[in-house]
Design a protein around this motif. Structure first.
Motif, mmCIF file in Angstrom:
data_model
loop_
_atom_site.group_PDB
_atom_site.id
_atom_site.type_symbol
_atom_site.label_atom_id
_atom_site.label_comp_id
_atom_site.label_asym_id
_atom_site.label_seq_id
_atom_site.Cartn_x
_atom_site.Cartn_y
_atom_site.Cartn_z
ATOM 1 N N PHE A 84 0.968 -1.254 0.051
ATOM 2 C CA PHE A 84 0.047 -0.055 0.011
ATOM 3 C C PHE A 84 0.949 1.302 0.162
ATOM 4 C CE2 PHE A 84 -2.660 3.308 1.958
ATOM 5 C CZ PHE A 84 -3.674 3.121 1.009
ATOM 6 N N SER A 85 1.697 1.433 0.943
ATOM 7 C CA SER A 85 2.410 2.784 1.108
ATOM 8 C C SER A 85 3.726 2.674 0.678
ATOM 9 C CB SER A 85 2.354 3.460 2.346
ATOM 10 O OG SER A 85 2.807 2.581 3.511
ATOM 11 N N GLY A 86 4.446 1.310 0.396
ATOM 12 C CA GLY A 86 5.646 0.991 0.320
ATOM 13 C C GLY A 86 5.776 0.362 -1.347
ATOM 14 N N SER A 87 6.851 -0.387 -1.229
ATOM 15 C CA SER A 87 7.081 -1.067 -2.431
ATOM 16 C C SER A 87 6.620 -2.374 -2.637
ATOM 17 C CB SER A 87 8.659 -0.880 -2.564
ATOM 18 O OG SER A 87 8.873 -1.306 -4.107
ATOM 19 N N ALA A 88 6.151 -3.144 -3.659
ATOM 20 C CA ALA A 88 5.825 -4.427 -3.620
ATOM 21 C C ALA A 88 7.083 -5.178 -3.679
ATOM 22 C CB ALA A 88 5.339 -4.757 -5.064
ATOM 23 N N LEU A 89 8.281 -4.728 -3.962
ATOM 24 C CA LEU A 89 9.304 -5.499 -4.080
ATOM 25 C C LEU A 89 10.584 -4.570 -3.960
ATOM 26 C CD1 LEU A 89 10.817 -8.387 -4.702
ATOM 27 C CD2 LEU A 89 10.947 -7.502 -6.969
ATOM 28 N N ALA A 90 11.090 -4.670 -2.663
ATOM 29 C CA ALA A 90 12.166 -3.609 -2.232
ATOM 30 C C ALA A 90 13.192 -4.164 -1.819
ATOM 31 C CB ALA A 90 11.478 -2.844 -1.004
ATOM 32 N N PHE A 91 14.455 -3.163 -2.082
ATOM 33 C CA PHE A 91 15.822 -3.733 -1.783
ATOM 34 C C PHE A 91 16.357 -2.400 -1.150
ATOM 35 C CE2 PHE A 91 14.651 -5.509 -5.903
ATOM 36 C CZ PHE A 91 15.443 -6.715 -5.897
ATOM 37 N N GLY A 92 16.766 -2.708 0.375
ATOM 38 C CA GLY A 92 17.218 -1.847 1.097
ATOM 39 C C GLY A 92 16.162 -1.328 2.013
ATOM 40 N N SER A 93 15.894 -0.172 2.718
ATOM 41 C CA SER A 93 17.231 0.667 2.533
ATOM 42 C C SER A 93 18.398 -0.068 3.556
ATOM 43 C CB SER A 93 17.036 2.184 2.917
ATOM 44 O OG SER A 93 16.822 2.084 4.276
ATOM 45 N N ASP A 94 18.401 -0.889 4.352
ATOM 46 C CA ASP A 94 19.434 -1.481 5.161
ATOM 47 C C ASP A 94 20.183 -2.629 4.469
ATOM 48 O OD1 ASP A 94 17.919 -0.124 7.580
ATOM 49 O OD2 ASP A 94 16.449 -1.715 6.954
ATOM 50 N N MET A 95 21.145 -2.160 3.735
ATOM 51 C CA MET A 95 21.756 -3.291 2.767
ATOM 52 C C MET A 95 23.251 -3.120 2.830
ATOM 53 S SD MET A 95 22.722 -0.207 0.922
ATOM 54 C CE MET A 95 23.223 -1.072 -0.330
ATOM 55 N N SER A 96 23.856 -2.906 4.044
ATOM 56 C CA SER A 96 25.094 -2.584 4.409
ATOM 57 C C SER A 96 26.164 -3.586 4.208
ATOM 58 C CB SER A 96 25.556 -1.914 5.747
ATOM 59 O OG SER A 96 24.461 -0.642 5.815
ATOM 60 N N GLY A 97 25.393 -4.814 4.215
ATOM 61 C CA GLY A 97 26.307 -6.114 4.007
ATOM 62 C C GLY A 97 26.186 -6.344 2.531
ATOM 63 N N GLY A 98 25.608 -5.767 1.621
ATOM 64 C CA GLY A 98 25.487 -6.056 0.131
ATOM 65 C C GLY A 98 24.324 -7.014 -0.164
ATOM 66 N N ILE A 99 23.723 -6.775 -1.307
ATOM 67 C CA ILE A 99 22.704 -7.530 -1.720
ATOM 68 C C ILE A 99 23.256 -7.917 -3.306
ATOM 69 C CG2 ILE A 99 20.192 -7.788 -2.516
ATOM 70 C CD1 ILE A 99 19.671 -5.528 -0.231
#
Ligand SMILES: *[C@@H]1O[C@H](CO)[C@@H](O)[C@H](O)[C@H]1NC(C)=O
Ligand SMILES: *[C@@H]1O[C@H](CO)[C@@H](O)[C@H](O)[C@H]1NC(C)=O
Ligand SMILES: *[C@@H]1O[C@H](CO)[C@@H](O)[C@H](O)[C@H]1NC(C)=O
Ligand SMILES: *[C@@H]1O[C@H](CO)[C@@H](O)[C@H](O)[C@H]1NC(C)=O
Ligand SMILES: *[C@@H]1O[C@H](CO)[C@@H](O)[C@H](O)[C@H]1NC(C)=O
Ligand SMILES: *[C@@H]1O[C@H](CO)[C@@H](O)[C@H](O)[C@H]1NC(C)=O
Ligand SMILES: *[C@@H]1O[C@H](CO)[C@@H](O)[C@H](O)[C@H]1NC(C)=O
Ligand SMILES: *[C@@H]1O[C@H](CO)[C@@H](O)[C@H](O)[C@H]1NC(C)=O
Ligand SMILES: CC(=O)N[C@H]1CO[C@H](CO)[C@@H](O)[C@@H]1O
Length: 452
Positions: free
Chosen positions: A278-293
């Protein structure tokens, strides 16, 4: 003698989650456990009023003794089973029968408070410790949470209120969390009203999430469906997820804590999912991604009624990377921003973060996408000192609804595109996709190796 002993040890560690748990190539074959007990045998009462935390804890304590005998199943029959948080054990199957509803108590004193995750350094919402999840696995091996469409209901309403009114004493709990575990299966269940996340594997390997339905109401603040976090060999398939914030969100730690912990989320395969955020993203990457994705393959996804379809989020201070991500066969409907990437999103855990720790976004491929009723096709805003690179778009048709005069907005990004409508910003070029070797790289995810 020694050989026989070693053999015995090997046998007693027999993995009950067979096949390639965590990989979408084939279904995990779940061998039936040789032992099964019902929660009724531990005095549980399914009237929706009696608190059953002790019954669950006692049942699991008892079933620990079967870990070296092929494991055991804890059977939960139809009924409304009110409980506080409890821990699972290795070689265990928790099975919720049709009509069985596990209900999280709304009394915070029945939710243990545990240390923050090391890759986050503090609670996400409130500094310090955090409430333990309703169902927990810590350093486990071979665990299955499944059923015949039984339900796990977090009764999140009180938690959403406390969050919104800033009255939480600790960060909100999740429904199911596995920490540092491997060969984990979650399947054939319905998850409702998570206080925060619904399914959170963190520092895990070989996680298979299949055929689950997850939802929270649209107005629930920052509720997320599935959050693979610093985990590898994850398969998510045949799931329907409808959330207040993000449906699926890949993460790997927060600023200096995530960088120091250094465990990426990688080798993730997501397919045949229906996602509504609803208010975010269907598929999100991050924002916490400090170890890498990295090394993520998403196929056959239907993203609808969402604020954004696919979103990459990061900010200076995160470090880490998001790279080698391929998404194909995506259908979108009623999505405000189809593709978003922002280099200025999210707060910091404290003032000890390193502002020079720049995140990198590279080699993102999106192809075979069709979208209707899209307001903004793409909004990509990279970081001045670390532009987003090699964004490859191919065979994408987004029908925009003319609500916004802008269809694409780009800064500090570069990439390639072929057959993309509406025509993307010049930063993404219009070179032939096929002639651009930067769009080709070897992606090896969950048994699939593909030249993308
Ligand atoms: C559950 O496991 C956590 C470790 O993750 C531990 O701190 C807690 O004491 C355990 N709770 C019970 C009731 O065993
Ligand atoms: C999905 O789960 C439901 C019960 O929740 C079950 O009836 C159905 O057969 C499952 N489908 C697959 C493909 O496993
Ligand atoms: C599963 O249970 C939920 C309610 O908990 C229900 O809404 C849904 O229709 C059920 N799905 C199937 C396949 O039976
Ligand atoms: C927070 O702690 C205070 C003081 O112990 C207590 O009165 C209050 O009920 C707690 N709030 C929640 C939401 O648990
Ligand atoms: C889900 O349920 C279906 C139907 O009962 C069963 O065939 C399948 O093995 C189950 N899958 C998992 C992963 O539990
Ligand atoms: C188009 O999508 C928006 C959400 O972005 C939604 O509010 C609106 O109702 C949709 N229009 C139609 C005709 O479905
Ligand atoms: C373009 O994408 C659509 C799905 O959106 C697919 O049906 C079609 O086959 C693709 N075309 C090519 C040339 O790959
Ligand atoms: C895209 O192609 C058009 C003509 O086909 C050309 O005028 C334009 O300069 C090209 N843009 C870029 C960024 O290559
Ligand atoms: C290197 C680069 O392109 N930097 C740009 C990043 O975006 C800002 C805001 O749009 C521009 O001012 C920079 O020139």
């Amino acid at each position: 003698m020694l050989v026989a002993l070693l053999l015995l040890v090997a046998l007693s560690n027999a993995v009950r989650v067979n096949g390639d748990g965590g990989q979408c190539g084939s279904n995990p074959t779940l061998d039936p456990r040789p032992h099964s007990v019902s929660i009724l045998e531990f005095g549980a009462v399914g009237d929706g009023k009696t608190l059953n935390t002790i019954a669950f804890q006692n049942a699991i304590f008892y079933l620990k003794s079967f870990a070296d005998k092929g494991g055991a199943q804890l059977y939960v029959p139809p009924g409304k089973w009110l409980t506080g948080s409890f821990n699972l054990t290795s070689h265990l199957t928790l099975f919720l029968e049709k009509g069985a509803v596990l209900i999280g108590t709304q009394d915070p004193s029945h939710w243990d408070v545990v240390e923050p995750l090391p890759s986050y350094g503090r609670g996400l919402e409130v500094p310090g410790g955090r409430y333990q999840s309703l169902i927990n696995g810590y350093m486990l091996h071979d665990v299955v949470v499944t059923g015949n469409n039984g339900t796990i209901d977090g009764m999140g309403m009180v938690w959403w209120d406390w969050y919104s009114t800033h009255s939480l004493n600790h960060s909100r709990p999740h429904l199911v969390e596995f920490v540092a575990s491997d060969y984990v299966v979650v399947s054939n269940l319905t998850f409702l009203n998570a206080p925060a996340y619904s399914i959170h594997p963190v520092y895990c390997s070989h996680v298979h999430i299949q055929n689950v339905s997850i939802s929270t109401p649209p107005e629930s603040p920052y509720t997320v469906g599935i959050v693979p976090d610093s985990s590898d060999n994850v398969c998510i398939e045949d799931c329907i997820v409808a959330m207040g914030f993000d449906a699926i969100s890949l993460k790997s730690g927060w600023d200096e804590y995530g960088i120091a912990y250094g465990r990426p989320t990688e080798n993730v395969h997501i397919r045949r999912v229906q996602l509504h955020a609803f208010s975010g993203s269907a598929l999100a990457f991050g924002s916490d991604m400090s170890g890498g994705i990295s090394n993520v393959l998403v196929e056959h996804a239907h993203l609808f009624n969402s604020n954004s379809g696919i979103e990459f989020r990061t900010t200076k201070g995160r470090g880490g990377y998001m790279k080698e991500i391929v998404m194909s066969d995506i259908q979108m409907e009623n999505v405000h921003t189809a593709i978003a990437a922002t280099g200025n999103c999210g707060s910091h855990p404290d003032d000890k973060f390193d502002p020079n720790a720049l995140p990198h976004l590279d080699h993102i491929t999106l192809k075979d996408v069709i979208g209707t009723n899209i307001t903004i096709a793409g909004n990509l805003a990279g970081i001045d000192e670390s532009p987003f690179t090699n964004i490859c778009l191919s065979n994408i048709t987004l029908s925009t609804n003319s609500v916004s005069p802008i269809t694409w907005a780009c800064s500090n990004v570069s990439g390639f595109s072929d057959s993309v409508l509406p025509e993307p910003c010049p930063e993404l070029g219009n070179t032939s996709y096929d002639s651009s070797s930067s769009c080709f790289y070897l992606l090896s995810v969950s048994g699939k190796t593909a030249l993308q």
